[in-house]
Every structure is written in structure tokens, then in C-alpha cells.
Design a protein around this motif. Structure first.
Motif, mmCIF file in Angstrom:
data_model
loop_
_atom_site.group_PDB
_atom_site.id
_atom_site.type_symbol
_atom_site.label_atom_id
_atom_site.label_comp_id
_atom_site.label_asym_id
_atom_site.label_seq_id
_atom_site.Cartn_x
_atom_site.Cartn_y
_atom_site.Cartn_z
ATOM 1 N N ASP A 190 105.936 34.207 21.849
ATOM 2 C CA ASP A 190 106.179 34.693 23.268
ATOM 3 C C ASP A 190 107.048 33.491 24.090
ATOM 4 O OD1 ASP A 190 104.523 36.392 22.856
ATOM 5 O OD2 ASP A 190 102.703 35.424 23.879
ATOM 6 N N TRP A 191 107.465 32.389 23.433
ATOM 7 C CA TRP A 191 108.312 31.295 24.246
ATOM 8 C C TRP A 191 109.814 31.483 23.853
ATOM 9 C CZ3 TRP A 191 105.742 26.460 21.550
ATOM 10 C CH2 TRP A 191 104.382 26.365 21.823
ATOM 11 N N ASP A 192 110.372 31.332 24.609
ATOM 12 C CA ASP A 192 111.949 30.992 24.388
ATOM 13 C C ASP A 192 112.087 29.732 23.945
ATOM 14 O OD1 ASP A 192 112.680 33.553 24.738
ATOM 15 O OD2 ASP A 192 113.561 33.200 26.839
ATOM 16 N N ASP A 193 113.120 29.530 23.080
ATOM 17 C CA ASP A 193 113.239 28.138 22.618
ATOM 18 C C ASP A 193 113.707 27.089 23.734
ATOM 19 O OD1 ASP A 193 112.784 27.624 20.161
ATOM 20 O OD2 ASP A 193 114.827 27.961 19.304
ATOM 21 N N GLY A 194 113.268 25.886 23.736
ATOM 22 C CA GLY A 194 113.568 24.977 25.011
ATOM 23 C C GLY A 194 114.901 24.399 25.236
ATOM 24 N N ARG A 212 110.812 28.951 28.389
ATOM 25 C CA ARG A 212 110.828 30.278 29.136
ATOM 26 C C ARG A 212 109.249 31.191 28.579
ATOM 27 N NH1 ARG A 212 113.606 32.736 32.808
ATOM 28 N NH2 ARG A 212 115.412 31.181 32.391
ATOM 29 N N VAL A 213 108.343 31.188 29.519
ATOM 30 C CA VAL A 213 107.190 32.140 29.026
ATOM 31 C C VAL A 213 106.932 33.268 29.993
ATOM 32 C CG1 VAL A 213 104.877 32.039 28.379
ATOM 33 C CG2 VAL A 213 106.251 29.898 28.124
ATOM 34 N N ALA A 214 106.870 34.503 29.316
ATOM 35 C CA ALA A 214 106.607 35.662 30.214
ATOM 36 C C ALA A 214 107.630 35.836 31.477
ATOM 37 C CB ALA A 214 105.372 35.679 30.693
ATOM 38 N N GLY A 215 108.964 35.458 31.018
ATOM 39 C CA GLY A 215 110.214 35.580 32.394
ATOM 40 C C GLY A 215 110.024 34.230 33.244
ATOM 41 N N LYS A 216 109.048 33.343 33.013
ATOM 42 C CA LYS A 216 109.169 32.316 33.994
ATOM 43 C C LYS A 216 109.612 30.900 33.013
ATOM 44 C CE LYS A 216 105.410 33.725 37.007
ATOM 45 N NZ LYS A 216 106.263 34.382 37.902
ATOM 46 N N LYS A 217 110.382 30.119 33.809
ATOM 47 C CA LYS A 217 110.879 28.851 33.437
ATOM 48 C C LYS A 217 109.777 27.705 33.666
ATOM 49 C CE LYS A 217 115.457 27.056 32.206
ATOM 50 N NZ LYS A 217 116.756 27.006 33.090
ATOM 51 N N GLU A 237 94.376 23.838 30.706
ATOM 52 C CA GLU A 237 93.726 24.606 29.920
ATOM 53 C C GLU A 237 93.997 25.946 30.347
ATOM 54 O OE1 GLU A 237 90.710 24.224 26.250
ATOM 55 O OE2 GLU A 237 89.814 23.407 28.316
ATOM 56 N N GLY A 238 94.280 26.897 29.588
ATOM 57 C CA GLY A 238 94.834 28.326 30.285
ATOM 58 C C GLY A 238 96.193 28.549 30.879
ATOM 59 N N HIS A 239 96.729 27.432 31.194
ATOM 60 C CA HIS A 239 98.019 27.411 31.636
ATOM 61 C C HIS A 239 99.099 28.093 30.662
ATOM 62 C CE1 HIS A 239 101.972 25.847 33.091
ATOM 63 N NE2 HIS A 239 101.229 25.262 33.927
ATOM 64 N N PRO A 240 99.771 28.919 31.351
ATOM 65 C CA PRO A 240 100.787 29.958 30.191
ATOM 66 C C PRO A 240 101.658 29.133 29.331
ATOM 67 C CG PRO A 240 101.508 29.978 32.603
ATOM 68 C CD PRO A 240 100.348 29.107 32.772
ATOM 69 N N THR A 241 101.686 27.735 29.617
ATOM 70 C CA THR A 241 102.755 27.157 28.664
ATOM 71 C C THR A 241 101.912 26.226 27.668
ATOM 72 O OG1 THR A 241 103.258 25.384 30.266
ATOM 73 C CG2 THR A 241 104.820 27.087 30.011
ATOM 74 N N GLU A 242 100.632 26.217 27.876
ATOM 75 C CA GLU A 242 99.790 25.422 27.095
ATOM 76 C C GLU A 242 99.939 25.668 25.598
ATOM 77 O OE1 GLU A 242 96.040 26.894 26.677
ATOM 78 O OE2 GLU A 242 95.215 25.190 25.560
ATOM 79 N N HIS A 243 100.201 24.722 25.018
ATOM 80 C CA HIS A 243 99.982 24.815 23.280
ATOM 81 C C HIS A 243 99.017 23.961 22.905
ATOM 82 C CE1 HIS A 243 102.048 20.934 23.261
ATOM 83 N NE2 HIS A 243 102.915 21.402 24.220
ATOM 84 N N ARG A 244 98.617 24.218 21.575
ATOM 85 C CA ARG A 244 97.764 23.499 20.936
ATOM 86 C C ARG A 244 97.711 22.023 20.968
ATOM 87 N NH1 ARG A 244 94.664 27.139 17.438
ATOM 88 N NH2 ARG A 244 93.524 25.458 16.625
ATOM 89 N N ALA A 245 98.757 21.611 21.210
ATOM 90 C CA ALA A 245 98.976 20.053 21.198
ATOM 91 C C ALA A 245 98.360 19.465 22.336
ATOM 92 C CB ALA A 245 100.377 19.709 21.213
ATOM 93 N N SER A 246 97.894 19.994 23.339
ATOM 94 C CA SER A 246 97.412 19.445 24.507
ATOM 95 C C SER A 246 96.095 19.920 24.756
ATOM 96 C CB SER A 246 98.248 19.541 25.706
ATOM 97 O OG SER A 246 98.604 20.989 26.080
ATOM 98 N N SER A 247 95.154 19.368 25.607
ATOM 99 C CA SER A 247 93.958 19.940 25.995
ATOM 100 C C SER A 247 93.294 19.362 27.265
ATOM 101 C CB SER A 247 93.104 19.030 24.992
ATOM 102 O OG SER A 247 92.843 17.814 24.866
ATOM 103 N N ALA A 248 94.647 19.225 28.235
ATOM 104 C CA ALA A 248 94.416 18.875 29.763
ATOM 105 C C ALA A 248 93.952 17.275 29.969
ATOM 106 C CB ALA A 248 93.384 19.756 30.434
#
Ligand code: FES
Ligand code: FE2
Length: 382
Positions: A190-194, A212-217, A237-248
Motif C-alpha cells: 500500500d505504500w508508494d516508494d519514499g 504516500r499511504v492511501a493517497g496521503k503523504k 500504533e495503528g498509525h497509517p504509516t506504522e510499520h513493523r520496525a516501530s512500536s511507538a
């Protein structure tokens, strides 16, 4: 733009007298976790040197060279007693600064022990981590990073070995472009390359990138701090750009050379507690386990993602570059600008030390060092 063999050597060799080794010795380096130091000394190898670290019976922490100056027995087998570390062989007793407190059996009138010293390095604890300084005097200040000194939350630590040269590990930490690929998850498509924009700042490299995630940058910002630390985190957590590298939580990671082909990886995570409740899901504190050994080429597999486990993914990439990655054959591109900047900062710092100065980011002003707040962030751009 590959490196020459000489440049590669300059960036990767860490022993005494080598250009990077001398530069790295101008900073405090993590060497262990405070909870490891109970009633036994611990052997460690750092920057190609063998040392022993211990906590004396008054709670002070010391780092001495490994072999007893009397006749060379390893002090890792010594006893902690009488205000110091006693060599197991003939009982010479050393304090945390290497002062010889006792040489049993010597004539009482002998002043020999006042004239000799076991080589020692300065050691300090902060945030449950033991730091050592192996450079010339005067030592700079031990940086008071937020993750180590903040008190309004909980802290967790872990340490393990990685079986390759430290420089390919720190190159990984300034390379945001690998996140989407090496650490891909079900959300990744779902991500665009950064867009990646690494910039120099006072302590190292400010790494910003957009996604870019779901049309938002979104803009992300994290830090690389000379010579081996990076700070990430703060993504809810739950943030749309959260990835598994972070845990808040806010996470700092140091990569410390053991020698040219092995490294220690220290992680400290801090999670705020608000109204008595932790607001971040931080890792388990593994301090008591001390420095955990990993094996080259042995990685955990995670069936649920059909890929190596998150905690081993970076080690897969780094160790498979070789014990010391040969950069004469690489092909750097636009997205490697963080790596290029990192190498430039290393060269500048090595040159600064050769001229008798301090490398980038060394702190000597106590005012600056009350707390070093590095705030990674994530902002919605549109
Ligand atoms: S070798 Fe350590 S006291 Fe003799
Ligand atoms: Fe990574």
C-alpha cells in the motif's frame, strides 16, 4: 563511485592506531548492560581490545585490560572483594581505575604497587547501559540522550552480537530505502516508494523521508548520531504509516565494533507512561541476559510472514555482505545518499582527529548535555 580498497580499509578497521579506530576512541561507547554486572566480572572485546568489566563491592563500575599485569592471567576469573577485582592467580587486587591495592606476599616495605597500574578505561553507567571511554584525556562528556535519562516512563534494553564489520551496520541505519523491501509486511504494497532527504545536523545525519499511504503523504524524520547510534520511533500504533520496525516507543541503537569482523548491537527503548499507563508497546527488557551471542548465517524464520523474523532481517542483509564488505565492487545510486553522507562524515571526523581536534558531535559543554532531546516525528504533509 565505488570506494577504493584504501578507503574501505580506512572506514572499517577499528584496532588501536587505525584511522577509524582512533576516531571511534574519541567517543563514549556502550560496552555492556548494567544488570549484567552482579558478582562476577565479564570479559568483553571492544575495538579489537580484550577487557574485563566489573562492579566492585561498593557499586562502582570499572573496565580494565583483560590480562593481569603480574603474569598475564585473565581477570575474567577474578574475585570481586575488598574494594576491587582480585586476580585469581596470585591475588593482586585492582580498583576500578587500575590502581594496585594489594600485592600479597610482597615485603611490607615494598612501594612497588604504588608505582605500577593495570591499564584501565573510564566507565560510566547511564540508563542501564555501561559506557566506556578508550581515548586520550580529557574525556568528553557522556552524552545524556533522552532515551537514557527521561524518567517519565519505562525503559527496556537488549544487546547481542552481529557477525560482521560495524560499518555495514551503520550504513543500514542511514539507509531508509531498505525498510520497504527488507522489512516488508502485508501492508507494504500500500505504500508508494519514499523520497529520501538525508541532511547533516550537529550530531550526525537527520534522515527524512516521505511515504504516500492511501493517497496521503507523510514525512518521517529520524536521526543518525555519530559515530554509531540511530534513533527511531514515536510512530503511534495503528498509525497509517506504522510499520513493523516501530512500536511507538523511542528507540536508540548502537553498533559497537568488537573487532574488524564482529560487532555488538545495543538497543534501548523508552516508552512514556501517562496517568500511570504505558502509552507505548515497548520490547521486553532483556538486560539480565547481557550480551547474547548470535551465529553467522543462523536466522529465525517467521511462518506467519513467510520470511525471516523481524529481529533477524537486518542481520540477514548485513552479514551476507561479508565479514568486511568489499565496497570496491558496489554500485551506489541516488537512494544511497545517506550512505554517501555517512562516509563523508566519517572521513571528516577522521581528519579532524588527525589534526588534533574533536570529531563530529563530541560534547564538552555541560549546558548542552542536560538532556539531548532527539525527537523523531511523523507529519501529515497533505
Ligand atoms: S597473574 Fe595475576 S596476580 Fe599473578
Ligand atoms: Fe532495517
Amino acid at each position: 563511485m565505488a570506494l577504493s580498497k584504501e578507503e574501505n580499509e580506512m572506514l572499517t578497521r577499528v584496532g588501536p592506531g587505525t584511522p577509524a579506530g582512533e576516531m571511534l576512541r574519541r567517543y563514549w561507547q556502550p560496552i555492556g548492560l548494567a544488570a549484567e554486572l552482579q558478582d562476577k566480572p565479564k570479559r568483553r572485546r571492544i575495538l579489537g581490545e580484550d577487557v574485563v568489566m566489573f562492579r566492585d563491592d561498593r557499586g562502582r563500575v570499572g573496565v580494565l585490560t583483560l590480562r593481569c599485569m603480574h603474569r598475564g592471567t585473565s581477570l575474567e576469573f577474578g574475585h570481586i572483594e575488598n574494594g576491587g577485582l582480585r586476580c585469581c592467580y596470585h591475588g593482586w587486587l585492582y580498583d576500578v581505575e587500575g590502581k594496585v591495592l594489594e600485592t600479597p606476599g610482597e615485603p611490607p616495605a615494598s612501594t612497588f604497587k604504588e608505582r605500577i597500574r593495570q591499564p584501565a578505561y573510564k566507565a560510566q553507567e547511564l540508563g542501564g547501559v555501561v559506557f566506556v571511554y578508550m581515548g586520550p584525556e580529557p574525556a568528553p562528556l557522556l552524552p545524556r540522550y533522552d532515551v537514557l535519562v527521561k524518567e517519565d516512563g519505562v525503559r527496556a534494553r537488549r544487546a547481542r552480537t552481529v557477525n560482521c564489520n560495524f560499518f555495514q551496520m551503520i550504513e543500514n541505519s542511514v539507509d531508509q530505502n531498505h525498510l520497504k523491501w527488507l522489512h516488508r509486511t502485508a501492508k507494504t504494497p500500500d505504500w508508494d516508494d519514499g523520497e529520501i532527504d538525508p541532511q547533516q545536523f550537529e550530531y550526525g545525519i537527520l534522515n527524512t523521508y516521505t511515504r504516500r499511504v492511501a493517497g496521503k503523504k507523510w514525512a518521517h524524520c529520524n536521526f543518525f548520531v555519530m559515530p554509531t547510534m540511530n534513533k527511531t520511533g514515536n510512530v503511534e500504533e495503528g498509525h497509517p504509516t506504522e510499520h513493523r520496525a516501530s512500536s511507538a516507543g523511542e528507540v536508540m541503537r548502537w553498533r559497537v565494533p568488537i573487532d574488524d569482523t564482529h560487532s555488538m548491537h545495543f538497543t534501548v527503548e523508552f516508552g512514556a507512561v501517562v496517568d500511570g499507563k504505558p502509552v507505548a508497546n515497548i520490547m521486553k527488557d532483556d538486560s539480565a541476559a547481557g550480551l547474547c551471542e548470535t551465529q553467522f548465517g543462523v536466522y529465525r524464520w517467521d511462518e506467519s510472514i513467510g520470511w525471516f523474523a523481524r529481529g533477524d532481517q537486518d542481520r540477514v542483509a548485513q552479514e551476507s555482505q561479508g565479514p568486511i564488505y568489499d565496497r570496491t565492487t558496489e554500485h551506489l545510486v541516488y537512494t544511497d545518499r545517506g550512505v554517501i553522507l555517512l562516509r563523508r562524515l566519517y572521513k571528516e571526523s577522521i581528519e579532524a582527529v588527525k589534526r588534533g581536534g574533536d570529531p563530529i558531535g563530541v560534547i564538552r559543554d555541560p549546558e548542552k548535555n542536560r538532556i539531548i532531546r532527539l525527537q523523531p516525528h511523523e507529519d501529515l504533509l497533505d
